[in-house]
Design an enzyme around this catalytic site. Structure first.
Site, PDB file in Angstrom:
ATOM      1  N   LYS A  52      50.512  21.112  45.066  1.00  0.00           N
ATOM      2  CA  LYS A  52      49.828  20.286  44.139  1.00  0.00           C
ATOM      3  C   LYS A  52      49.762  19.005  43.876  1.00  0.00           C
ATOM      4  O   LYS A  52      49.559  18.073  42.937  1.00  0.00           O
ATOM      5  CB  LYS A  52      50.080  20.773  42.601  1.00  0.00           C
ATOM      6  CG  LYS A  52      50.189  22.417  42.494  1.00  0.00           C
ATOM      7  CD  LYS A  52      49.038  23.223  42.940  1.00  0.00           C
ATOM      8  CE  LYS A  52      47.763  22.997  42.293  1.00  0.00           C
ATOM      9  NZ  LYS A  52      46.836  23.912  43.048  1.00  0.00           N
ATOM     10  N   HIS A 114      52.989  23.738  53.119  1.00  0.00           N
ATOM     11  CA  HIS A 114      54.164  23.135  52.023  1.00  0.00           C
ATOM     12  C   HIS A 114      55.356  23.269  52.310  1.00  0.00           C
ATOM     13  O   HIS A 114      56.229  23.143  51.521  1.00  0.00           O
ATOM     14  CB  HIS A 114      53.682  24.128  50.812  1.00  0.00           C
ATOM     15  CG  HIS A 114      52.346  23.946  50.219  1.00  0.00           C
ATOM     16  ND1 HIS A 114      51.869  22.403  50.225  1.00  0.00           N
ATOM     17  CD2 HIS A 114      51.531  24.860  49.923  1.00  0.00           C
ATOM     18  CE1 HIS A 114      50.743  22.711  49.526  1.00  0.00           C
ATOM     19  NE2 HIS A 114      50.502  24.084  49.276  1.00  0.00           N
ATOM     20  N   SER A 145      50.387  19.691  37.104  1.00  0.00           N
ATOM     21  CA  SER A 145      49.287  20.467  38.231  1.00  0.00           C
ATOM     22  C   SER A 145      49.888  21.931  38.602  1.00  0.00           C
ATOM     23  O   SER A 145      49.319  23.068  38.331  1.00  0.00           O
ATOM     24  CB  SER A 145      49.048  19.645  39.242  1.00  0.00           C
ATOM     25  OG  SER A 145      47.758  20.307  39.933  1.00  0.00           O
TER      26      SER A 145
HETATM   27  P1  A3P Z   1      45.126  18.755  38.813  1.00  0.00           P
HETATM   28  O1  A3P Z   1      45.546  20.157  38.667  1.00  0.00           O
HETATM   29  O2  A3P Z   1      45.845  17.643  38.272  1.00  0.00           O
HETATM   30  O3  A3P Z   1      43.849  18.586  38.587  1.00  0.00           O
HETATM   31  P2  A3P Z   1      46.864  20.960  45.826  1.00  0.00           P
HETATM   32  O4  A3P Z   1      45.066  20.885  46.849  1.00  0.00           O
HETATM   33  O5  A3P Z   1      47.727  20.354  46.475  1.00  0.00           O
HETATM   34  O6  A3P Z   1      46.937  22.276  45.607  1.00  0.00           O
HETATM   35  O7  A3P Z   1      46.589  20.122  44.658  1.00  0.00           O
HETATM   36  C1  A3P Z   1      45.550  20.381  43.613  1.00  0.00           C
HETATM   37  C2  A3P Z   1      45.530  19.200  42.939  1.00  0.00           C
HETATM   38  O8  A3P Z   1      44.684  18.088  43.608  1.00  0.00           O
HETATM   39  C3  A3P Z   1      44.785  19.715  41.307  1.00  0.00           C
HETATM   40  O9  A3P Z   1      45.291  18.552  40.417  1.00  0.00           O
HETATM   41  C4  A3P Z   1      43.192  19.346  42.045  1.00  0.00           C
HETATM   42  O10 A3P Z   1      42.391  18.926  40.820  1.00  0.00           O
HETATM   43  C5  A3P Z   1      43.490  17.900  42.593  1.00  0.00           C
HETATM   44  N1  A3P Z   1      42.197  17.418  43.327  1.00  0.00           N
HETATM   45  C6  A3P Z   1      41.670  18.204  44.505  1.00  0.00           C
HETATM   46  N2  A3P Z   1      40.779  17.434  44.894  1.00  0.00           N
HETATM   47  C7  A3P Z   1      40.641  16.374  44.170  1.00  0.00           C
HETATM   48  C8  A3P Z   1      39.884  15.385  44.691  1.00  0.00           C
HETATM   49  N3  A3P Z   1      38.798  15.196  45.281  1.00  0.00           N
HETATM   50  N4  A3P Z   1      40.301  14.182  43.727  1.00  0.00           N
HETATM   51  C9  A3P Z   1      41.337  14.045  43.032  1.00  0.00           C
HETATM   52  N5  A3P Z   1      41.997  15.266  42.741  1.00  0.00           N
HETATM   53  C10 A3P Z   1      41.858  16.233  43.582  1.00  0.00           C
END
Ligand code: A3P
Length: 305
Positions: A52, A114, A145
C-alpha cells in the site's frame, strides 16, 4: 476463503533464518524459500514496496518508462500480466514465481514484490543485479491504506476497528511485519547501490510527478522527451488510473476477491488522509514511536502537514 478472514499472520522462519509474520504459514514459507533461490537476469526490473505504498502506481510508471511511454500498448494488457509477482500469495490466482521463470528470455522481466529485502532472491541480496526500485510512503497514510485494503480484500484477515489495526501496524504484527524494518533495510541498502537501486517516495511522486518520472527514467537509463514524460504523468494521474481497468484490479473485483462495496483498490490516492482516521492521541503516540524508531534515519517523510 471465508475462513481465511479469521486467520491472523504468524511468525515464520524462512530457510535463511529470517523471521516474518505471514499468512498461510506452510505454503507461504515454501514459496518464500523458493523465491530465495530464484535466478535473476541482468535486465530484470524489480518494483518493491511495503504493501500500500503506491506499488501499482510505480509499476505503471516504470513499465511506461521502459516501453517508450506507449500508453496505448499499456492499455492492451492488464498490469498483473505485464509484471510477475515474485512472492504472490497462494490465496490469489496464478503462481508468480513460475510465471517469472517461464518469462521469454528476449523480454525484460518486470517483477513486483512486497518481500522484505532479506527475502529477495539471494542473488539480489548478495550483489547488485538488474534494477531495483523501492517505493515508500509515510507510515500514517500507509497504515490507513492498508487498513481499508484489509477491509475489502477477502484474502486478508478482518481488520476490526482502526484502533486495533493501528496497534498491529505499530507492533509489526501485520503480514510482512514492521513498516519500520521493511523501509529502513531497503533504504540502507540503496545508499550503497546507486546504479542498481533507486528509492522513491510516494509523496514526492504526488507533489512533483514529472520530476520524479524524469529521475526514474534517468535511473533506468531511458532517454525520454518532455512530451513522453507528460504522457506518463497524465496516464498515471490518480483519476486516470482509478478509471483504467487495466491497472485498477478490476479482475479481482469482478472475481469477488475485492469487495468494491466496502472500498476500492484506487481509494483516495492522497497525502494526509491519515488525519481523517487517527485521533489526536493516536497521532501523538505514533509520533513518539516514530521519533524513537527513526532516530538515526537519514530518510524523512512528508506527512502532509
Ligand atoms: P489509498 O488507499 O490511500 O488511496 P499499492 O499499489 O501499493 O497497493 O498502493 C495502493 C495505494 O496507492 C492506494 O492508496 C491507491 O489509491 C494509491 N494509488 C494508486 N495509484 C495511484 C496514483 N496514480 N496516484 C496516487 N495514488 C495512487
Amino acid at each position: 476463503m471465508g475462513d481465511s478472514r479469521n486467520i491472523v499472520p504468524r511468525e515464520e522462519t524462512m530457510s535463511n533464518g529470517f523471521t516474518v509474520p505471514v499468512l498461510g504459514a506452510e505454503k507461504s514459507r515454501k514459496n518464500r524459500n523458493e523465491v530465495l533461490k530464484m535466478r535473476l537476469r541482468p535486465d530484470d526490473v524489480i518494483v518493491a514496496s511495503y504493501p500500500k505504498a503506491g506499488t501499482t502506481w510505480l509499476q505503471e510508471i516504470v513499465w511506461l518508462i521502459c516501453n517508450d511511454a506507449d500508453a496505448t500498448l499499456a492499455k492492451k494488457k492488464m498490469l498483473e500480466d505485464r509484471y510477475g509477482w515474485m512472492d504472490k500469495p497462494a490465496s490469489l490466482p496464478g503462481n508468480g514465481l513460475e510465471e517469472l521463470n517461464a518469462w521469454p528470455r528476449e523480454q525484460t522481466r518486470f517483477i513486483k514484490t512486497h518481500a522484505p529485502f532479506q527475502l529477495l532472491p539471494n542473488e539480489v541480496q548478495n550483489e547488485a543485479i538488474g534494477k531495483l526500485i523501492y517505493v515508500a510512503r509515510n507510515p500514517k497514510d500507509n497504515c490507513v491504506s492498508f487498513y481499508h485494503f484489509h477491509r475489502m480484500n477477502k484474502t486478508l484477515p478482518e481488520p476490526g476497528p482502526f484502533s486495533e489495526f493501528l496497534e498491529q501496524f505499530t507492533q509489526g504484527n501485520l503480514v510482512l511485519g514492521s513498516w519500520f524494518d521493511h523501509v529502513n533495510k531497503y533504504w540502507q541498502v540503496s545508499q550503497s547501490r546507486e546504479r542498481s537501486m533507486y528509492f522513491v517516495l510516494y509523496e514526492n511522486m504526488k507533489n512533483n510527478s514529472k520530476e520524479e518520472i524524469k529521475k526514474l527514467a534517468n535511473f533506468l537509463e531511458k532517454d525520454l522527451s518532455d512530451a513522453q514524460i507528460t504522457i506518463i504523468a497524465n496516464h498515471c494521474a490518480f483519476d486516470n488510473m482509478k478509471d483504467n481497468d487495466r491497472v485498477n484490479y478490476s479482475r479481482l473485483t469482478a472475481s469477488g476477491l475485492f469487495d468494491a462495496n466496502i472500498s476500492h483498490f484506487m481509494r483516495k490516492g492522497k497525502v494526509g488522509d491519515w488525519k481523517n482516521h487517527f485521533t489526536v492521541s493516536q497521532s501523538e503516540e505514533f509520533d513518539d514511536l516514530y521519533r524513537k524508531k527513526t532516530e538515526d534515519w537519514t530518510l524523512e517523510f512528508d506527512f502532509g502537514l
